[in-house]
Design a protein around this motif. Structure first.
Motif, PDB file in Angstrom:
ATOM      1  N   LEU A 138      35.399 -23.846 -11.735  1.00  0.00           N
ATOM      2  CA  LEU A 138      36.052 -22.550 -11.551  1.00  0.00           C
ATOM      3  C   LEU A 138      36.872 -22.565 -10.266  1.00  0.00           C
ATOM      4  O   LEU A 138      36.386 -23.010  -9.219  1.00  0.00           O
ATOM      5  CB  LEU A 138      35.007 -21.436 -11.463  1.00  0.00           C
ATOM      6  CG  LEU A 138      34.044 -21.321 -12.640  1.00  0.00           C
ATOM      7  CD1 LEU A 138      32.915 -20.345 -12.328  1.00  0.00           C
ATOM      8  CD2 LEU A 138      34.778 -20.900 -13.897  1.00  0.00           C
ATOM      9  N   VAL A 139      38.095 -22.069 -10.351  1.00  0.00           N
ATOM     10  CA  VAL A 139      38.960 -21.996  -9.174  1.00  0.00           C
ATOM     11  C   VAL A 139      39.526 -20.584  -9.075  1.00  0.00           C
ATOM     12  O   VAL A 139      40.219 -20.117  -9.991  1.00  0.00           O
ATOM     13  CB  VAL A 139      40.111 -23.009  -9.255  1.00  0.00           C
ATOM     14  CG1 VAL A 139      41.017 -22.865  -8.038  1.00  0.00           C
ATOM     15  CG2 VAL A 139      39.566 -24.432  -9.333  1.00  0.00           C
ATOM     16  N   GLU A 140      39.219 -19.926  -7.959  1.00  0.00           N
ATOM     17  CA  GLU A 140      39.726 -18.569  -7.728  1.00  0.00           C
ATOM     18  C   GLU A 140      41.052 -18.617  -6.980  1.00  0.00           C
ATOM     19  O   GLU A 140      41.304 -19.557  -6.203  1.00  0.00           O
ATOM     20  CB  GLU A 140      38.742 -17.747  -6.890  1.00  0.00           C
ATOM     21  CG  GLU A 140      37.350 -17.620  -7.458  1.00  0.00           C
ATOM     22  CD  GLU A 140      36.379 -18.621  -6.865  1.00  0.00           C
ATOM     23  OE1 GLU A 140      35.170 -18.353  -6.844  1.00  0.00           O
ATOM     24  OE2 GLU A 140      36.849 -19.688  -6.407  1.00  0.00           O
ATOM     25  N   SER A 141      41.851 -17.594  -7.195  1.00  0.00           N
ATOM     26  CA  SER A 141      43.097 -17.438  -6.442  1.00  0.00           C
ATOM     27  C   SER A 141      43.444 -15.960  -6.389  1.00  0.00           C
ATOM     28  O   SER A 141      42.866 -15.149  -7.128  1.00  0.00           O
ATOM     29  CB  SER A 141      44.244 -18.233  -7.080  1.00  0.00           C
ATOM     30  OG  SER A 141      44.487 -17.771  -8.394  1.00  0.00           O
TER      31      SER A 141
ATOM     32  N   CYS B  51      40.631 -16.315 -11.952  1.00  0.00           N
ATOM     33  CA  CYS B  51      39.605 -17.354 -11.989  1.00  0.00           C
ATOM     34  C   CYS B  51      39.938 -18.275 -13.155  1.00  0.00           C
ATOM     35  O   CYS B  51      39.837 -17.869 -14.316  1.00  0.00           O
ATOM     36  CB  CYS B  51      38.230 -16.742 -12.175  1.00  0.00           C
ATOM     37  SG  CYS B  51      36.915 -17.949 -12.429  1.00  0.00           S
ATOM     38  N   ALA B  52      40.357 -19.479 -12.840  1.00  0.00           N
ATOM     39  CA  ALA B  52      40.722 -20.443 -13.863  1.00  0.00           C
ATOM     40  C   ALA B  52      39.565 -21.397 -14.112  1.00  0.00           C
ATOM     41  O   ALA B  52      39.040 -21.997 -13.176  1.00  0.00           O
ATOM     42  CB  ALA B  52      41.958 -21.216 -13.436  1.00  0.00           C
ATOM     43  N   ALA B  53      39.186 -21.527 -15.370  1.00  0.00           N
ATOM     44  CA  ALA B  53      38.073 -22.400 -15.742  1.00  0.00           C
ATOM     45  C   ALA B  53      38.589 -23.674 -16.387  1.00  0.00           C
ATOM     46  O   ALA B  53      39.586 -23.658 -17.101  1.00  0.00           O
ATOM     47  CB  ALA B  53      37.142 -21.679 -16.697  1.00  0.00           C
ATOM     48  N   SER B  54      37.900 -24.756 -16.119  1.00  0.00           N
ATOM     49  CA  SER B  54      38.229 -26.027 -16.759  1.00  0.00           C
ATOM     50  C   SER B  54      36.934 -26.772 -17.044  1.00  0.00           C
ATOM     51  O   SER B  54      35.861 -26.399 -16.572  1.00  0.00           O
ATOM     52  CB  SER B  54      39.144 -26.869 -15.862  1.00  0.00           C
ATOM     53  OG  SER B  54      38.513 -27.156 -14.636  1.00  0.00           O
ATOM     54  N   GLY B  55      37.045 -27.814 -17.823  1.00  0.00           N
ATOM     55  CA  GLY B  55      35.856 -28.569 -18.198  1.00  0.00           C
ATOM     56  C   GLY B  55      35.382 -28.153 -19.578  1.00  0.00           C
ATOM     57  O   GLY B  55      36.177 -27.862 -20.451  1.00  0.00           O
TER      58      GLY B  55
ATOM     59  N   GLY C  41      32.629 -20.742  -8.297  1.00  0.00           N
ATOM     60  CA  GLY C  41      33.825 -21.215  -7.627  1.00  0.00           C
ATOM     61  C   GLY C  41      33.614 -21.261  -6.130  1.00  0.00           C
ATOM     62  O   GLY C  41      32.546 -20.892  -5.628  1.00  0.00           O
ATOM     63  N   GLN C  42      34.643 -21.690  -5.425  1.00  0.00           N
ATOM     64  CA  GLN C  42      34.567 -21.822  -3.965  1.00  0.00           C
ATOM     65  C   GLN C  42      34.748 -20.495  -3.255  1.00  0.00           C
ATOM     66  O   GLN C  42      34.389 -20.376  -2.075  1.00  0.00           O
ATOM     67  CB  GLN C  42      35.642 -22.796  -3.466  1.00  0.00           C
ATOM     68  CG  GLN C  42      35.518 -24.192  -4.019  1.00  0.00           C
ATOM     69  CD  GLN C  42      34.553 -25.036  -3.231  1.00  0.00           C
ATOM     70  OE1 GLN C  42      33.534 -24.573  -2.749  1.00  0.00           O
ATOM     71  NE2 GLN C  42      34.863 -26.308  -3.103  1.00  0.00           N
TER      72      GLN C  42
END
Length: 124
Positions: free
Chosen positions: A4-7, A22-26, A115-116
């Motif tokens: 998860l990557v927040e922006s 929040c972009a999810a991958s995997g 996420g971070q």
């Protein structure tokens, strides 16, 4: 695993708006519910909002009801948190989190991936 990557965080004046993503991958194909939590300095992490896999079920903390809106676009594997009428007490690091379940939860311990975090600062 799901990453998860927040922006979208930043500095905003009280009364202003921000939209977090929040972009999810995997391994996202099996479906997952997503939540947003926040943590201010010296305070515990607190629940903000959550959305089910289908997007039908949405839950909000009382402190943000009527001001924040959570939504998702499963085709893009992205969840959004639209934050309006921001208040200085909303200053915190905002975390996106996902759980391997279709239904929402308000408990941080029931989420599997985090996420971070992204910093939101609301000036008075």
């Amino acid at each position: 695993q799901v990453q998860l990557v927040e922006s979208g965080g930043g500095l905003v004046q009280a009364g202003g708006s921000l939209r977090l993503s929040c972009a999810a991958s995997g391994r996202t194909e099996s479906g997952y519910a997503v939540g947003w939590f926040r943590q201010a300095p010296g305070k515990e992490r607190e629940f903000v909002a959550a959305i089910s896999w289908s997007g039908v079920r949405k839950v909000y903390a009382d402190s943000v009801k009527g001001r924040f809106t959570i939504s998702r676009d499963n085709a893009k594997n992205t969840v959004y948190l639209q934050m309006n009428s921001l208040k200085p007490e909303g200053t915190a690091v905002y975390y996106c989190t996902a759980r391997r379940a279709m239904v929402v939860s308000t408990l941080p311990g029931e989420y599997d991936y985090w996420g971070q975090g992204t910093q939101v600062t609301v000036s008075s």
